[in-house]
Enzyme design. Structure first.
Site, PDB file in Angstrom:
ATOM      1  N   ARG A  96      36.224  54.542  15.423  1.00  9.35           N
ATOM      2  CA  ARG A  96      36.557  54.493  16.845  1.00  9.35           C
ATOM      3  C   ARG A  96      37.753  53.577  17.063  1.00  9.35           C
ATOM      4  NH1 ARG A  96      30.785  54.605  17.005  1.00  9.35           N
ATOM      5  NH2 ARG A  96      29.958  56.145  18.494  1.00  9.35           N
ATOM      6  N   SER A 793      60.645  32.659  58.896  1.00  8.23           N
ATOM      7  CA  SER A 793      59.824  33.786  58.444  1.00  8.23           C
ATOM      8  C   SER A 793      60.730  34.707  57.648  1.00  8.23           C
ATOM      9  CB  SER A 793      59.217  34.530  59.635  1.00  8.23           C
ATOM     10  OG  SER A 793      58.428  35.608  59.185  1.00  8.23           O
TER      11      SER A 793
END
Length: 908
Positions: A96, A793
């Site tokens: 696997r 901002s």
């Protein structure tokens, strides 16, 4: 002296859970389970380091790897009392893949490695069951042929279907020894035709080729697509896990299954899973047979079921996480093949985190850490309105919650192409495989006719947060004909279906959807997040309804109120156009007097909804083309009016009275003059590049009466609320400032209006004026701008446009997707903030601004304010808050907490 080769191979007994990067997820899990004494079949892991060395060395095994594999194999043979290829007691192996990050797309499992015709006969003698032995051999041939030798899977499936038909049986395990021997011969022939080579009968050669295939699978297309979609690095490599076989297909007391220690869809604390009697593990996840619920085992094999519950509790307590466990039962004996953290739906992830805190397994910080911000967003998925009348076509298993509507598409590549053109598609398949990953990413949802709750489609869709229904066996899907047949009806590509991943229903046509509500557990997680985060979260809202919604979602104020959005309403647009098109101050003032009460009402409602919280109101920032009438439409109207004047002058269609005709002509001429004046004015105002033209503070400086009207509306609404005993906290934001004098001029005007309103109303209120930093010069001169600004901002939408020199609409439509696909840019910079360019300007603006004004309040109000990676950047940059869509406020609250947990205390 030659250097000692690096250590590439580790027995399960040598590893631990902490070695995940080296051993991969499966290998680390097997080692940890071995360490704590669970029944794990013995084996060893070839590390990810070997895969990396193999890839870098031109697809050759690095020095020392083959010797280490041989030594580990010899130790395993000694442990098992069997040898690989032994004609009397053969050792059989499973191979696997297992990367450090769980991901579809890696090499599929190979079981029963070590069988050839000789060892198959030996296995038949050892078990006394020849049919079982030949079934194991034909499985190896099919897996090895498909995965290692790249033969077409459909060739093996067709041969198997023909064998079942010829034998008159329904299931594989019902085939006789004779049929299985013949089928094995056919499989070997398929391998010769498909790969132009014979199946290797030497078990050691089988092992070498299987290991090579695992290494190569790390670079296959489906693995790369998944890593790109999930931002997984390409240089991690995959491990290879080699393990002694146990047989779930040995007898009636054998079987294989998958279980979750809690329900992966809801988080309910009870094991949930499926198993298939007389089956190997790949049968369960492949969806070939419909599995049984794990509860059935309580009656069939109560001791095994009790042991599974014990192991589930042990593993969940050990890992402090919900586990996804693969197991095999061989003749009544339980073996654990794998455990890993389960992939949960957003709902289950939230419930799991809250419940584990209550159970004392984790603390609140860990609970918040375990809920990704994306999970909160998924919880905001739409669902089907329960009041809708639905035409339910079929029902399957509810594999991943949420509802989706789309046109039916049967091919993953086709789904990807249609989605890229803007179509909403529903991927419909008998079952999905890792090859379908690109179509699943593109689709709105996934529907399959086969498979269970742990099949590929179910697991991947849950991880993606996409609605999914599986195991809908009443559907007959004809991929060749491109048709879905059910209840005598036929649906082809382009037909619309809806699915409900919470109920398993498949519905004809498009259905009405509603938004979900936040659960008490989600509110608890968000409450804990609020305790942990230092970054404030505000919302972008332009009307009272959005303001109220923002507050309900936990916003601590409004970070951006875009006043130009208030003018888009149909009844207001003509007044705004008249104001912009005005040729004199008096004409403009007349329009502004009409707008003033509208604006005052807007601001009153927003400030009332956010009473006691700050509301940042950006003064008008319209690229004028958004409000100007369309010149082409005006010219068309002018032409129509000219033709009408000519007809009226000839008396066509107008009354017989001469005076009446003259009046109508004059009326039309007046209308024509108005239209022609509008054309002249619109052309005069037309700009080559309106996004960089007369907008923002430039508009307010050229036409100061516009900003004066808005300031008056803000402060009159504020004064009224103060008079009513409220606590309004407006913050006036001047947009698009690039020079400190622009801000100084507009700030002076705003403050003058505020003082006038104070005098007129007799009400006192604070006045806070700041600016939006959205052009590079503002960031570069932030120390000067902070002399006037009381807050910053960052408008990162425009800052990104002006920094990159990109027009957003053009870039996203024409080339940004190509840049991201080619790796020129890691992300769309309008979606995820660009830290090296735009981010550096933000950091510079923060540093310079606070040099001048140490207590300067700084936020971000671009769309990046709701994106988790950008929020993490804002935390590190020292911002005070982010502002985002009202609907993304919960996401931002959680992302801000994650940023605090990763980055520690916010920088000073």
């Amino acid at each position: 002296m030659s250097a000692t080769p690096a250590k590439y191979v580790y027995s399960f007994a040598e590893g631990t859970a902490e070695m995940r990067d080296l051993l991969g997820g499966k290998g680390a899990g097997l080692a940890e389970m071995t360490r704590i004494g669970l029944p794990v079949p013995p084996g060893f892991t070839i590390s990810t380091r070997a895969c990396i060395a193999y890839s870098e060395g031109g697809r050759r095994f690095p020095a020392g790897l083959e010797d280490q594999i041989a030594a580990s194999l010899a130790a395993l043979e000694s442990d098992m009392g069997k040898r690989l290829g032994d004609p009397s007691r053969p050792l059989l192996l499973s191979v696997r893949s297992g990367a450090a990050v769980s991901m579809p797309g890696m090499m599929d499992t190979i079981l029963n490695l070590g069988l050839n015709e000789e060892t198959t006969r030996a296995l038949a003698d050892l078990t006394g069951d020849p049919a079982f032995a030949w079934d194991c051999y034909r499985r190896l041939l099919q897996m090895f042929g498909e995965v290692v030798l790249r033969c077409r899977a459909s060739d093996f499936e067709e041969a198997l279907e023909e064998a079942r038909h010829h034998a008159g049986v329904q299931h594989d395990h019902e085939l006789s020894e004779e049929h299985l021997i013949k089928l094995s011969e056919e499989y070997r022939a398929i391998i010769r035709r498909g790969s132009r080579q014979a199946f290797p009968s030497d078990p050691h050669e089988q092992l070498r080729l299987a290991i090579t295939a695992v290494f190569d699978s790390w670079q296959n297309d489906r693995a790369r697509v998944y890593r790109d979609a999930n931002r997984i690095p390409h240089d991690l490599g995959t491990a290879v896990n080699i393990q002694a076989m146990v047989f779930g297909n040995l007898d009636v007391r054998s079987g294989s299954g998958v279980l979750f220690t809690r329900n992966p869809s809801t988080g309910h604390p009870a094991i949930l899973g499926e198993y298939l009697p007389q089956a190997q593990g790949e049968d369960v996840v492949a969806g070939i047979r419909t599995p049984l619920r794990i509860d059935v085992m309580r009656n069939d094999q109560p001791l095994v079921h009790a042991e599974l519950e014990r192991v589930s509790r042990l593993l969940e307590g050990h890992y402090r996480e919900v586990q996804d466990i693969e197991f095999t039962v061989e003749s009544g004996r339980l073996f654990i093949l794998q455990t890993r953290a389960a992939k949960l739906t957003a709902e289950a992830a939230v419930r799991r985190s809250v419940d584990l805190v209550a159970e004392g397994l984790i603390d609140k910080a860990e609970a918040v850490r375990r809920v990704p911000p994306e999970a909160v967003e998924r919880l905001l998925h739409r669902r089907i309105d329960p009041q809708s009348k639905l035409e339910v076509l079929a029902r399957g298993l509810p594999a991943s919650p949420g509802a989706a509507t789309g046109t039916v598409v049967f091919d993953a590549g086709r789904a990807e192409k249609l989605a890229a053109r803007g179509h909403r598609v529903l991927l419909v398949r008998p079952e999905t495989t890792p090859d379908d990953i690109h179509g699943m990413i593109a689709a709105q949802g996934v529907l399959t006719s086969r498979g269970g709750m742990t099949c590929h489609a179910a697991i991947v869709a849950r991880h993606m947060g996409k609605p999914c229904v599986v195991g809908c066996d009443s559907l007959r899907i004809d991929l060749g004909a491109g048709a879905l047949l059910v209840q005598g009806r036929r649906f082809g590509e382009g037909d619309v279906l809806s699915i409900d991943g919470s109920t398993g229903e498949v519905v004809v046509g498009e259905v009405r959807m509603i938004e979900p509500e936040m659960s008490d557990r989600l509110l608890q997680i968000l409450s804990w997040a609020d305790e942990l985060r230092s970054l404030g979260v505000r919302a972008n809202a332009d009307n009272p309804a959005d303001a109220a919604r923002s507050r309900a979602n936990g916003a601590a104020g409004i970070g951006l109120c875009r006043t130009e959005h208030m003018f888009m309403a149909q009844e207001r647009l003509p007044v705004v156009q008249a104001m912009i098109m005005a040729e004199t101050t008096d004409q403009r003032q007349a329009a502004l007097r009409q707008l003033l009460p509208m604006q005052r009402e807007d601001f009153y409602g927003i400030l009332l909804a956010m009473d006691g919280l700050p509301v940042t109101i950006r003064l008008l920032d319209p690229p004028l083309h958004e409000f100007l009438p369309n010149v082409s439409d005006l010219e068309h109207e002018a032409g129509r009016l000219r033709r009408r004047v000519r007809r009226q002058g000839r008396g066509e269609g107008e009354g017989r009275n001469h005076r009446e005709r003259e009046a109508k002509v004059e009326q039309t001429l007046n209308a024509l003059e108005t239209v022609e004046r509008m054309i002249r004015r619109a052309r005069a105002l037309d700009e080559v590049n309106p996004m960089l033209g007369l907008r923002g503070c430039r508009l307010g400086i050229v036409y100061p009466e516009i900003y004066a009207m808005q300031a008056r509306a803000i402060f009159e609404a504020t004064a009224q609320l103060v008079r009513e005993g409220r606590d309004p906290q407006p913050e006036v934001m001047i947009p698009l400032v690039g020079h400190v004098k622009e801000l100084a001029v507009t700030k002076r005007d705003v403050e003058a209006v505020a003082e006038a309103v104070r005098v007129e109303t007799g009400q006192g209120f604070p006045v806070v004026v700041g600016t939006m930093i959205e052009v590079p010069r503002a960031a570069l001169t932030a120390d000067e701008i902070a002399q006037e600004a009381e807050f910053f901002s960052f408008g990162t939408n425009d800052l990104t446009q002006t920094t990159f020199g990109y027009s957003r609409d053009d870039a996203e439509g024409k080339f940004l997707h190509h840049y991201v696909a080619e790796g020129i840019l890691p992300d769309n910079p309008f979606a995820v903030i660009d830290p090296a360019g735009v981010g550096r300007l933000v950091e510079m603006g923060v540093k310079l601004g606070r040099v001048t004004r140490p207590g300067l309040k700084i936020g971000i109000c671009g769309e990046h304010g709701g994106e988790p990676a950008s929020i993490a950047f804002c935390h590190q940059a020292g911002l005070d808050y982010v502002s985002c869509s009202p609907y993304r406020v919960p996401v931002a609250r959680l992302a801000a907490a994650h940023a605090a947990l990763r980055g520690g205390v916010k920088p000073d």
